[in-house]
Write a protein that holds these residues in place. Structure first.
Motif, mmCIF file in Angstrom:
data_model
loop_
_atom_site.group_PDB
_atom_site.id
_atom_site.type_symbol
_atom_site.label_atom_id
_atom_site.label_comp_id
_atom_site.label_asym_id
_atom_site.label_seq_id
_atom_site.Cartn_x
_atom_site.Cartn_y
_atom_site.Cartn_z
ATOM 1 N N ILE A 150 0.879 -1.161 0.000
ATOM 2 C CA ILE A 150 0.000 0.000 0.000
ATOM 3 C C ILE A 150 0.920 1.215 0.000
ATOM 4 O O ILE A 150 1.769 1.359 0.870
ATOM 5 C CB ILE A 150 -0.937 -0.014 1.209
ATOM 6 C CG1 ILE A 150 -1.855 -1.232 1.111
ATOM 7 C CG2 ILE A 150 -1.728 1.270 1.291
ATOM 8 C CD1 ILE A 150 -2.778 -1.425 2.256
ATOM 9 N N GLY A 151 0.767 2.072 -0.977
ATOM 10 C CA GLY A 151 1.665 3.200 -1.171
ATOM 11 C C GLY A 151 1.528 4.275 -0.113
ATOM 12 O O GLY A 151 0.750 4.174 0.833
ATOM 13 N N SER A 152 2.277 5.341 -0.294
ATOM 14 C CA SER A 152 2.256 6.486 0.616
ATOM 15 C C SER A 152 1.090 7.407 0.276
ATOM 16 O O SER A 152 0.577 7.406 -0.840
ATOM 17 C CB SER A 152 3.566 7.259 0.506
ATOM 18 O OG SER A 152 4.641 6.460 0.933
ATOM 19 N N ASN A 153 0.683 8.201 1.254
ATOM 20 C CA ASN A 153 -0.401 9.182 1.113
ATOM 21 C C ASN A 153 -1.702 8.525 0.663
ATOM 22 O O ASN A 153 -2.369 8.986 -0.251
ATOM 23 C CB ASN A 153 -0.004 10.295 0.133
ATOM 24 C CG ASN A 153 1.274 10.969 0.543
ATOM 25 O OD1 ASN A 153 1.459 11.289 1.708
ATOM 26 N ND2 ASN A 153 2.173 11.166 -0.404
ATOM 27 N N VAL A 154 -2.051 7.423 1.323
ATOM 28 C CA VAL A 154 -3.260 6.674 0.987
ATOM 29 C C VAL A 154 -4.263 6.815 2.121
ATOM 30 O O VAL A 154 -3.912 6.747 3.292
ATOM 31 C CB VAL A 154 -2.933 5.181 0.742
ATOM 32 C CG1 VAL A 154 -4.197 4.355 0.585
ATOM 33 C CG2 VAL A 154 -2.049 5.025 -0.476
ATOM 34 N N THR A 155 -5.522 7.016 1.753
ATOM 35 C CA THR A 155 -6.619 7.027 2.711
ATOM 36 C C THR A 155 -7.490 5.814 2.420
ATOM 37 O O THR A 155 -7.933 5.619 1.291
ATOM 38 C CB THR A 155 -7.457 8.317 2.581
ATOM 39 O OG1 THR A 155 -6.615 9.438 2.824
ATOM 40 C CG2 THR A 155 -8.609 8.319 3.567
ATOM 41 N N ILE A 156 -7.714 5.005 3.460
ATOM 42 C CA ILE A 156 -8.554 3.820 3.326
ATOM 43 C C ILE A 156 -9.833 4.086 4.105
ATOM 44 O O ILE A 156 -9.802 4.321 5.308
ATOM 45 C CB ILE A 156 -7.827 2.567 3.865
ATOM 46 C CG1 ILE A 156 -6.532 2.335 3.077
ATOM 47 C CG2 ILE A 156 -8.730 1.355 3.775
ATOM 48 C CD1 ILE A 156 -5.668 1.226 3.617
ATOM 49 N N GLY A 157 -10.953 4.078 3.405
ATOM 50 C CA GLY A 157 -12.241 4.394 4.012
ATOM 51 C C GLY A 157 -12.701 3.333 4.998
ATOM 52 O O GLY A 157 -12.216 2.201 5.001
ATOM 53 N N ALA A 158 -13.655 3.710 5.824
ATOM 54 C CA ALA A 158 -14.189 2.800 6.831
ATOM 55 C C ALA A 158 -14.826 1.580 6.168
ATOM 56 O O ALA A 158 -15.369 1.664 5.073
ATOM 57 C CB ALA A 158 -15.221 3.526 7.686
ATOM 58 N N MET A 159 -14.721 0.452 6.829
ATOM 59 C CA MET A 159 -15.315 -0.818 6.405
ATOM 60 C C MET A 159 -14.826 -1.273 5.028
ATOM 61 O O MET A 159 -15.583 -1.823 4.242
ATOM 62 C CB MET A 159 -16.838 -0.732 6.434
ATOM 63 C CG MET A 159 -17.371 -0.461 7.819
ATOM 64 S SD MET A 159 -19.137 -0.336 7.902
ATOM 65 C CE MET A 159 -19.616 -2.001 7.519
#
Length: 192
Positions: A150-159
């Motif tokens: 998983i790269g840098s500056n990543v946002t992973i949403g809930a669920m």
């Protein structure tokens, strides 16, 4: 190697436990004082110490580290392996239900919320889970795979369930539809 690990420990304690707006030189007195005075920073202090002892100490230090890790798991309700490699600036919003495996390699400035699992498919698998810098992980996420990056500056949403690699500068989430069936008009279906 041990000098680099010790410097990493000091930098983590400086960022996560002391956390002053205006940075001052590292001091063990300041770290212990802040850990005792600020309850929400005690976890970072004890986990970093236990992880350092587990990864760099002998059998006696590893036994002490495992005891500290067990007490942290029982008190806070999360299980971050002492063998996990996590960069400076770790932030945990809610401690409950977080599980991070020992084969995780996570960069700087990770912000994680409750009920997140970062793990592997099975014990002894060849690939690690590698997560870059400046990662923001929403509640109830599951990141499981062998050799995923998983790269840098990543946002992973809930669920969100992640089992494939994710490039840099990305927002990832699972799109879900809620279906409402009206009790008054049983044939009417409304997608939200």
């Amino acid at each position: 190697m041990r000098t680099a690990d010790y410097q990493h420990l000091k930098q983590c304690l400086q960022d996560e436990v002391i956390g002053a707006v205006k940075p001052r030189p590292f001091s063990w007195f300041r770290v212990v004082h802040r850990a005792l005075k600020t309850p929400d920073r005690r976890y970072y202090f004890w986990w970093r110490i236990a992880s350092y002892l587990y990864q760099n100490g002998g059998k006696r230090q590893q036994k002490i580290a495992l005891r500290i890790g067990r007490k942290l798991r029982n008190k806070y309700g999360l299980d971050i392996s002492l063998n996990a490699k996590i960069g400076t600036g770790m932030r945990i919003s809610h401690y409950v239900g977080i599980v991070i495996t020992g084969s995780s390699n996570i960069g700087r400035n990770m912000h994680i919320r409750q009920n997140v699992t970062i793990g592997v498919k099975y014990d002894g698998q060849p690939g690690d889970v590698v997560i870059g810098d400046n990662i923001d992980i929403g509640a109830n996420c599951c990141i499981i795979g062998d050799g995923i990056i998983i790269g840098s500056n990543v946002t992973i949403g809930a669920m969100t369930f992640v089992n494939k690699s994710v490039p840099d500068n990305t927002i990832i989430y699972n799109q879900r539809e809620s279906i409402l069936i009206s009790k008054e008009k049983p044939l009417e279906i409304v997608a939200v």
